[in-house]
Design a protein around this motif. Structure first.
Motif, mmCIF file in Angstrom:
data_model
loop_
_atom_site.group_PDB
_atom_site.id
_atom_site.type_symbol
_atom_site.label_atom_id
_atom_site.label_comp_id
_atom_site.label_asym_id
_atom_site.label_seq_id
_atom_site.Cartn_x
_atom_site.Cartn_y
_atom_site.Cartn_z
ATOM 1 N N MET A 75 0.883 -1.133 0.227
ATOM 2 C CA MET A 75 -0.141 -0.006 -0.002
ATOM 3 C C MET A 75 0.949 1.531 -0.096
ATOM 4 S SD MET A 75 -3.233 1.105 2.550
ATOM 5 C CE MET A 75 -3.235 -0.675 2.909
ATOM 6 N N THR A 76 0.593 2.103 -0.732
ATOM 7 C CA THR A 76 1.506 3.454 -1.004
ATOM 8 C C THR A 76 1.326 4.372 0.115
ATOM 9 O OG1 THR A 76 -0.164 4.923 -2.155
ATOM 10 C CG2 THR A 76 1.109 3.122 -3.463
ATOM 11 N N PRO A 77 2.052 5.169 0.661
ATOM 12 C CA PRO A 77 1.800 5.930 1.805
ATOM 13 C C PRO A 77 0.806 6.958 1.845
ATOM 14 C CG PRO A 77 4.207 6.001 1.108
ATOM 15 C CD PRO A 77 3.485 5.225 -0.023
ATOM 16 N N ILE A 78 0.334 7.336 0.630
ATOM 17 C CA ILE A 78 -0.777 8.260 0.376
ATOM 18 C C ILE A 78 -2.087 7.330 0.699
ATOM 19 C CG2 ILE A 78 -2.385 9.757 -1.312
ATOM 20 C CD1 ILE A 78 0.608 10.602 -2.439
ATOM 21 N N ILE A 79 -2.187 5.997 0.053
ATOM 22 C CA ILE A 79 -3.286 5.425 0.190
ATOM 23 C C ILE A 79 -3.540 5.061 1.705
ATOM 24 C CG2 ILE A 79 -4.433 3.337 -0.389
ATOM 25 C CD1 ILE A 79 -4.490 5.291 -2.723
ATOM 26 N N LYS A 80 -2.118 4.656 2.358
ATOM 27 C CA LYS A 80 -2.340 4.256 3.859
ATOM 28 C C LYS A 80 -2.844 5.498 4.534
ATOM 29 C CE LYS A 80 0.777 2.245 7.098
ATOM 30 N NZ LYS A 80 2.217 1.968 7.182
ATOM 31 N N THR A 81 -2.396 6.810 4.281
ATOM 32 C CA THR A 81 -2.854 7.681 5.006
ATOM 33 C C THR A 81 -4.156 8.177 4.962
ATOM 34 O OG1 THR A 81 -0.624 8.964 5.052
ATOM 35 C CG2 THR A 81 -2.590 10.407 5.304
ATOM 36 N N ALA A 101 -6.121 18.391 1.061
ATOM 37 C CA ALA A 101 -5.029 18.096 0.050
ATOM 38 C C ALA A 101 -3.860 18.982 -0.059
ATOM 39 C CB ALA A 101 -5.525 17.906 -1.411
ATOM 40 N N ILE A 102 -3.996 19.986 0.114
ATOM 41 C CA ILE A 102 -2.931 21.220 0.119
ATOM 42 C C ILE A 102 -1.931 20.952 1.402
ATOM 43 C CG2 ILE A 102 -2.091 23.690 0.544
ATOM 44 C CD1 ILE A 102 -4.572 24.222 -1.397
ATOM 45 N N MET A 103 -2.795 20.763 2.624
ATOM 46 C CA MET A 103 -1.964 20.486 3.827
ATOM 47 C C MET A 103 -1.078 19.220 3.973
ATOM 48 S SD MET A 103 -4.276 22.254 6.748
ATOM 49 C CE MET A 103 -5.809 21.507 6.417
ATOM 50 N N LEU A 104 -1.877 18.226 3.197
ATOM 51 C CA LEU A 104 -1.274 16.967 3.193
ATOM 52 C C LEU A 104 -0.314 16.714 2.262
ATOM 53 C CD1 LEU A 104 -1.474 14.529 5.476
ATOM 54 C CD2 LEU A 104 -3.551 13.840 3.870
ATOM 55 N N PHE A 105 -0.353 17.031 0.966
ATOM 56 C CA PHE A 105 0.084 16.409 -0.083
ATOM 57 C C PHE A 105 1.253 17.357 -0.660
ATOM 58 C CE2 PHE A 105 -3.670 13.754 0.014
ATOM 59 C CZ PHE A 105 -3.139 12.660 0.690
ATOM 60 N N MET A 106 1.086 18.719 -0.372
ATOM 61 C CA MET A 106 2.187 19.544 -1.256
ATOM 62 C C MET A 106 3.511 19.524 -0.496
ATOM 63 S SD MET A 106 0.939 21.352 -3.417
ATOM 64 C CE MET A 106 -0.370 20.431 -4.173
ATOM 65 N N PRO A 107 4.517 19.338 -1.367
ATOM 66 C CA PRO A 107 5.770 19.346 -0.881
ATOM 67 C C PRO A 107 6.423 20.631 -0.039
ATOM 68 C CG PRO A 107 5.715 19.927 -3.349
ATOM 69 C CD PRO A 107 4.440 19.505 -2.930
ATOM 70 N N ARG A 108 7.235 20.287 0.814
ATOM 71 C CA ARG A 108 7.677 21.383 1.522
ATOM 72 C C ARG A 108 9.071 21.558 1.531
ATOM 73 N NH1 ARG A 108 2.514 20.600 2.891
ATOM 74 N NH2 ARG A 108 1.974 21.289 4.905
ATOM 75 N N LYS A 109 9.495 22.779 1.389
ATOM 76 C CA LYS A 109 10.956 23.305 1.421
ATOM 77 C C LYS A 109 11.130 23.994 2.734
ATOM 78 C CE LYS A 109 11.287 23.575 -3.817
ATOM 79 N NZ LYS A 109 11.538 24.437 -4.732
ATOM 80 N N PHE A 110 12.011 23.532 3.470
ATOM 81 C CA PHE A 110 12.798 24.303 4.347
ATOM 82 C C PHE A 110 14.079 24.752 4.402
ATOM 83 C CE2 PHE A 110 9.016 21.577 5.793
ATOM 84 C CZ PHE A 110 8.441 22.409 6.623
#
Length: 111
Positions: A1-7, A102-111
């Motif tokens: 199961m992919t991490p997105i599907i699992k979540t 979807a934005i909070m959960l799946f958008m890539p983050r840059k720090f």
């Protein structure tokens, strides 16, 4: 199961536990159902707490995202179980919330 599907599966399962358990307690107290409805509801609500710990996100992040998912799922529950008819504003609100999730959960983050 992919991490997105699992979540997503864990969030939906948590929502079903919280709403379903709460519903059983609600109808036990509000509609005079037998006490075992309340006991089963309490057990399912405790299971909800466990299911939330299966998320890979931190506590705060998991609950922020779950809050939006809960709103959408509660609206669907009200529609299918309580015969509540969502109007266009309920649907628009659910769409906006879903986009936010979807934005909070799946958008890539840059720090």
């Amino acid at each position: 199961m992919t991490p997105i599907i699992k979540t997503i599966v864990f969030f939906v399962l948590a929502g079903l536990c919280e709403i379903g358990g709460g519903y059983l307690v609600w109808i036990w107290l509000k509609e005079g159902k037998p006490i075992w409805y309340g006991i089963l509801g309490a057990i399912i609500l405790a299971l909800y707490g466990y299911v939330m710990t299966l998320q890979s996100a931190t506590f705060g992040k998991a609950y922020v995202v779950y809050g939006g998912i809960f709103i959408v799922m509660a609206l669907l529950w009200a529609w299918k179980v309580d015969n509540f008819k969502p109007d266009k504003f309920d649907i628009i609100g659910a769409i906006i919330i879903s986009i936010g999730i979807a934005i909070m959960l799946f958008m890539p983050r840059k720090f």
